[in-house]
Design an enzyme around this catalytic site. Sequence first.
Site, short mmCIF file in Angstrom:
data_model
loop_
_atom_site.label_atom_id
_atom_site.label_comp_id
_atom_site.label_asym_id
_atom_site.label_seq_id
_atom_site.Cartn_x
_atom_site.Cartn_y
_atom_site.Cartn_z
N ASP A 17 15.92 49.49 33.86
CA ASP A 17 16.02 50.67 33.97
C ASP A 17 17.81 51.41 34.36
O ASP A 17 17.95 50.51 35.07
CB ASP A 17 15.45 51.91 34.37
CG ASP A 17 15.54 53.38 34.05
OD1 ASP A 17 15.96 53.52 32.57
OD2 ASP A 17 15.51 53.85 35.27
N SER A 18 18.20 52.32 33.55
CA SER A 18 19.33 53.19 34.43
C SER A 18 19.17 52.68 35.60
O SER A 18 20.10 53.74 36.59
CB SER A 18 20.14 53.79 33.79
OG SER A 18 19.26 55.32 33.78
N TYR A 49 22.47 57.03 32.12
CA TYR A 49 23.45 55.74 30.79
C TYR A 49 23.55 57.13 30.02
O TYR A 49 23.89 57.07 28.95
CB TYR A 49 22.50 54.89 30.28
CG TYR A 49 22.13 53.86 31.00
CD1 TYR A 49 23.03 53.64 32.15
CD2 TYR A 49 21.43 52.66 30.06
CE1 TYR A 49 23.09 52.39 33.16
CE2 TYR A 49 22.13 51.35 31.24
CZ TYR A 49 22.21 51.21 32.05
OH TYR A 49 22.85 50.04 32.95
N GLY A 50 22.27 58.64 29.53
CA GLY A 50 22.17 59.62 28.81
C GLY A 50 23.92 59.86 28.77
O GLY A 50 23.72 60.95 27.27
N CYS A 80 13.79 51.95 29.43
CA CYS A 80 14.43 53.58 29.64
C CYS A 80 15.09 53.82 28.18
O CYS A 80 14.80 53.00 27.05
CB CYS A 80 15.84 53.24 29.64
SG CYS A 80 17.32 54.07 29.84
N ASN A 81 14.31 55.27 27.61
CA ASN A 81 14.19 55.21 26.35
C ASN A 81 15.80 55.84 25.80
O ASN A 81 16.23 54.77 24.29
CB ASN A 81 13.83 56.64 26.45
CG ASN A 81 12.32 57.19 26.84
OD1 ASN A 81 11.58 57.82 26.12
ND2 ASN A 81 12.42 57.57 27.88
N THR A 82 16.76 55.89 26.59
CA THR A 82 18.08 56.06 25.96
C THR A 82 18.62 54.01 26.05
O THR A 82 19.37 54.35 25.11
CB THR A 82 19.32 56.62 27.31
OG1 THR A 82 18.30 57.48 28.34
CG2 THR A 82 21.14 57.00 26.81
N CYS A 188 12.26 60.36 28.69
CA CYS A 188 13.01 60.09 29.42
C CYS A 188 12.26 59.22 31.01
O CYS A 188 11.59 60.48 31.29
CB CYS A 188 13.91 60.85 29.96
SG CYS A 188 14.91 60.47 31.54
N THR A 189 12.48 57.84 31.20
CA THR A 189 11.13 57.47 32.32
C THR A 189 11.39 57.66 33.44
O THR A 189 10.84 58.35 34.38
CB THR A 189 11.68 56.02 31.72
OG1 THR A 189 13.16 55.63 32.69
CG2 THR A 189 11.07 55.50 30.59
N HIS A 190 12.33 58.66 33.81
CA HIS A 190 12.53 59.28 35.14
C HIS A 190 11.56 60.67 34.75
O HIS A 190 11.45 61.07 35.99
CB HIS A 190 14.52 59.84 35.17
CG HIS A 190 15.00 59.02 35.64
ND1 HIS A 190 15.41 58.08 34.88
CD2 HIS A 190 15.91 58.83 36.77
CE1 HIS A 190 16.58 57.22 35.53
NE2 HIS A 190 16.94 57.76 36.69
N1 DGL Z 1 15.35 56.62 32.57
C1 DGL Z 1 16.43 56.40 31.56
C2 DGL Z 1 16.03 56.87 30.37
O1 DGL Z 1 14.52 57.27 29.89
C3 DGL Z 1 17.28 57.05 31.34
C4 DGL Z 1 18.20 58.49 31.80
C5 DGL Z 1 20.17 58.10 32.23
O2 DGL Z 1 20.51 57.40 32.77
O3 DGL Z 1 20.64 58.82 31.78
O4 DGL Z 1 16.12 57.66 28.88
#
Ligand code: DGL
Length: 268
Positions: A17-18, A49-50, A80-82, A188-190
Amino acid sequence: MQKNIKHIAKAPIGIFDSGLGGLSICKEIMKLLPNESIIYLADSLNAPYGEKTKDEIIQLSIKNTELLLSLNCKAIVVACNTATTNSIATLRKQFDVPFIGIEPAIKPAALQTKTRKIGVLATEGTLKSELFLSTSEQFRDRIELIEVKGENLVRFIEIGDIKKTKPLLKKYLSPMVEAGVDSIVLGCTHYPFLIPLIKEIIPENILIIDSGEAVAKQTEVILRAENLLNKEVTQKKNVFYTNNDVHVFKSFLKYINIRDDNALYKKF
Ligand code: DGL
């Protein structure tokens, strides 16, 4: 195409993940597949990453995958969705290993919504990705999607300042509540780490949809199909890599209740 990867059941599952967000997926995989060893890669120095371009996200995802494959991972979970929505097609073309990804769970939300209005909280990179646009397009004739960028939420989570996200969450969730959504998809996984705060903000009857468990189940399905499930109880070892402060990482693991006394923590 990078070949010659040892696809053996005893090899670890790689997860990246990011940053810390993918730990919400990692936790579910650890719960569902206790025999599996995991190598988790938190690319926190490059978060979020977004806010990056598609090309930058692809390059970082390739780098993360190469690192995990150099550690002999048998499958890669793009937690990570992004990264999934922008790079999984490229990763699948480039590497000969099973990939499991995550994208906003619009379909499950669409199947159960009564108001036909669904909120989607995700990063800008996810919301403008082709994969998200094509998935959401399939529902737009029947369902109204209220999409909101979770700007700066990841930044606060990465430094462990979860409580500071509350005013931002209020701002992002209120248009969804006002529109009459009955489900909010956490894209988003966060964001699952924000669920206690989200519950303080939205009415009780709104369903929060987080796909951590579904990704863990899909990981099991793919490993089984590829004959890669680790059926023996071996001496498993989880390794957590971060390119940020290991102490911050460890205290976050504690905060989200991931306990693993045998784990190794490494910088990369
Ligand atoms: N955890 C991320 C996701 O699921 C990343 C968010 C990011 O780094 O912007 O999109």
